[in-house]
Write a protein that holds these residues in place. Structure first.
Motif, PDB file in Angstrom:
ATOM      1  N   ILE A  45       0.838  -1.203   0.000  1.00  0.00           N
ATOM      2  CA  ILE A  45       0.000   0.000   0.000  1.00  0.00           C
ATOM      3  C   ILE A  45       0.873   1.254   0.000  1.00  0.00           C
ATOM      4  O   ILE A  45       0.578   2.217  -0.720  1.00  0.00           O
ATOM      5  CB  ILE A  45      -0.948   0.009   1.226  1.00  0.00           C
ATOM      6  N   ASN A  46       1.933   1.234   0.791  1.00  0.00           N
ATOM      7  CA  ASN A  46       2.797   2.403   0.933  1.00  0.00           C
ATOM      8  C   ASN A  46       3.817   2.544  -0.198  1.00  0.00           C
ATOM      9  O   ASN A  46       4.563   3.524  -0.231  1.00  0.00           O
ATOM     10  CB  ASN A  46       3.518   2.366   2.281  1.00  0.00           C
ATOM     11  N   GLY A  47       3.862   1.584  -1.104  1.00  0.00           N
ATOM     12  CA  GLY A  47       4.802   1.657  -2.212  1.00  0.00           C
ATOM     13  C   GLY A  47       6.251   1.572  -1.774  1.00  0.00           C
ATOM     14  O   GLY A  47       7.121   2.206  -2.361  1.00  0.00           O
ATOM     15  N   VAL A  94      -7.026  -0.553   6.814  1.00  0.00           N
ATOM     16  CA  VAL A  94      -7.700   0.623   7.380  1.00  0.00           C
ATOM     17  C   VAL A  94      -6.732   1.464   8.218  1.00  0.00           C
ATOM     18  O   VAL A  94      -6.767   2.693   8.159  1.00  0.00           O
ATOM     19  CB  VAL A  94      -8.982   0.244   8.154  1.00  0.00           C
ATOM     20  N   LEU A  95      -5.832   0.813   8.964  1.00  0.00           N
ATOM     21  CA  LEU A  95      -4.868   1.585   9.762  1.00  0.00           C
ATOM     22  C   LEU A  95      -3.773   2.204   8.902  1.00  0.00           C
ATOM     23  O   LEU A  95      -3.224   3.246   9.254  1.00  0.00           O
ATOM     24  CB  LEU A  95      -4.233   0.711  10.843  1.00  0.00           C
ATOM     25  N   THR A  96      -3.468   1.582   7.795  1.00  0.00           N
ATOM     26  CA  THR A  96      -2.450   2.127   6.895  1.00  0.00           C
ATOM     27  C   THR A  96      -2.999   3.293   6.083  1.00  0.00           C
ATOM     28  O   THR A  96      -2.338   4.318   5.926  1.00  0.00           O
ATOM     29  CB  THR A  96      -1.912   1.015   5.968  1.00  0.00           C
ATOM     30  N   LYS A  97      -4.226   3.169   5.609  1.00  0.00           N
ATOM     31  CA  LYS A  97      -4.829   4.230   4.792  1.00  0.00           C
ATOM     32  C   LYS A  97      -5.460   5.341   5.628  1.00  0.00           C
ATOM     33  O   LYS A  97      -5.633   6.454   5.146  1.00  0.00           O
ATOM     34  CB  LYS A  97      -5.884   3.630   3.869  1.00  0.00           C
ATOM     35  N   LEU A  98      -5.828   5.049   6.860  1.00  0.00           N
ATOM     36  CA  LEU A  98      -6.481   5.985   7.776  1.00  0.00           C
ATOM     37  C   LEU A  98      -7.536   6.860   7.086  1.00  0.00           C
ATOM     38  O   LEU A  98      -7.232   7.964   6.634  1.00  0.00           O
ATOM     39  CB  LEU A  98      -5.463   6.868   8.485  1.00  0.00           C
ATOM     40  N   PRO A  99      -8.762   6.386   7.047  1.00  0.00           N
ATOM     41  CA  PRO A  99      -9.841   7.167   6.439  1.00  0.00           C
ATOM     42  C   PRO A  99      -9.967   8.548   7.089  1.00  0.00           C
ATOM     43  O   PRO A  99      -9.618   8.737   8.259  1.00  0.00           O
ATOM     44  CB  PRO A  99     -11.088   6.324   6.716  1.00  0.00           C
ATOM     45  N   ALA A 100     -10.491   9.508   6.331  1.00  0.00           N
ATOM     46  CA  ALA A 100     -10.605  10.902   6.800  1.00  0.00           C
ATOM     47  C   ALA A 100     -11.347  11.005   8.129  1.00  0.00           C
ATOM     48  O   ALA A 100     -11.032  11.859   8.954  1.00  0.00           O
ATOM     49  CB  ALA A 100     -11.288  11.746   5.736  1.00  0.00           C
ATOM     50  N   HIS A 101     -12.320  10.152   8.342  1.00  0.00           N
ATOM     51  CA  HIS A 101     -13.117  10.221   9.568  1.00  0.00           C
ATOM     52  C   HIS A 101     -12.735   9.128  10.567  1.00  0.00           C
ATOM     53  O   HIS A 101     -13.520   8.792  11.446  1.00  0.00           O
ATOM     54  CB  HIS A 101     -14.607  10.164   9.232  1.00  0.00           C
ATOM     55  N   GLY A 102     -11.533   8.594  10.422  1.00  0.00           N
ATOM     56  CA  GLY A 102     -11.039   7.605  11.367  1.00  0.00           C
ATOM     57  C   GLY A 102     -11.528   6.196  11.080  1.00  0.00           C
ATOM     58  O   GLY A 102     -12.179   5.934  10.079  1.00  0.00           O
ATOM     59  N   ASP A 107     -15.532  -1.307  11.024  1.00  0.00           N
ATOM     60  CA  ASP A 107     -14.205  -1.893  10.848  1.00  0.00           C
ATOM     61  C   ASP A 107     -13.690  -2.471  12.164  1.00  0.00           C
ATOM     62  O   ASP A 107     -13.122  -3.558  12.195  1.00  0.00           O
ATOM     63  CB  ASP A 107     -13.214  -0.849  10.319  1.00  0.00           C
ATOM     64  N   PHE A 108     -13.890  -1.749  13.246  1.00  0.00           N
ATOM     65  CA  PHE A 108     -13.456  -2.217  14.554  1.00  0.00           C
ATOM     66  C   PHE A 108     -14.199  -3.497  14.947  1.00  0.00           C
ATOM     67  O   PHE A 108     -13.603  -4.477  15.382  1.00  0.00           O
ATOM     68  CB  PHE A 108     -13.664  -1.131  15.615  1.00  0.00           C
ATOM     69  N   VAL A 127       1.108  -2.998  12.811  1.00  0.00           N
ATOM     70  CA  VAL A 127       0.799  -2.124  11.680  1.00  0.00           C
ATOM     71  C   VAL A 127       1.488  -0.767  11.853  1.00  0.00           C
ATOM     72  O   VAL A 127       2.051  -0.218  10.898  1.00  0.00           O
ATOM     73  CB  VAL A 127      -0.728  -1.960  11.490  1.00  0.00           C
ATOM     74  N   VAL A 128       1.475  -0.241  13.065  1.00  0.00           N
ATOM     75  CA  VAL A 128       2.162   1.028  13.341  1.00  0.00           C
ATOM     76  C   VAL A 128       3.653   0.894  13.002  1.00  0.00           C
ATOM     77  O   VAL A 128       4.237   1.767  12.342  1.00  0.00           O
ATOM     78  CB  VAL A 128       1.975   1.441  14.818  1.00  0.00           C
TER      79      VAL A 128
END
Length: 159
Positions: A45-47, A94-102, A107-108, A127-128
């Motif tokens: 995802i992060n290339g 989801v943790l890598t892309k972090l949606p605009a609204h969290g 998802d949780f 993931v962090v």
């Protein structure tokens, strides 16, 4: 392309502490179970070329089937992953892309269906960690494969 700078040599105390954090994570059962899939997916995802290269080789060394390594990029369509592995990959995304609204409640809740609170905490730290390594590598461009001998990845037989 050559490496821009060697952050490990230029900030050795920080690099050593971050490596110690990673080593602690590697001892966790979640990391042993799902680490290769999680780190490979976040790196895709992060290339992060350096990390994708590394985690494919780690996967092979840890007995992961090559086809599954290829299928990490298409895990949603693949039949090669268990429901728990799919939940880990979804949580990684989801943790890598972090949606605009969290992170959404949906998802949780989906992740909690497959992981205890302790496991989800450890998975989140995993993931962090990989996202941090990815950002360092994307910024400073270490050459993929350049540390294979040092990390023992040359034993994977992938050249």
């Amino acid at each position: 392309m050559s490496q821009r700078l060697n952050y490990y040599k230029l900030a050795p105390d920080l690099a050593k502490q971050y490596t110690a954090f990673q080593m602690t994570l590697n001892k966790n059962p979640i990391a042993r179970e799902l680490g290769v899939l999680v780190t490979l997916r976040a790196s895709q995802i992060n290339g992060c070329a350096f990390c994708v290269d590394m985690h494919v080789k780690e996967g092979k060394l840890h007995g992961e089937r090559e086809l599954r390594l290829h299928h990490v990029a298409i895990w949603r369509e693949s039949t090669l992953f268990s429901p728990r592995e799919r939940a880990a990959l979804a949580w990684t995304e989801v943790l890598t892309k972090l949606p605009a609204h969290g992170v959404s409640d949906a998802d949780f809740t989906a992740a909690r269906e497959h992981f205890s609170e302790e496991e989800l905490s450890a998975l989140s730290f995993l993931v962090v960690a990989i996202n941090g390594w990815n950002r360092l590598s994307v910024a400073f461009l270490p050459v993929p494969g350049s540390l294979d001998a040092e990390y023992g990845l040359d034993k994977a037989g992938l050249v």
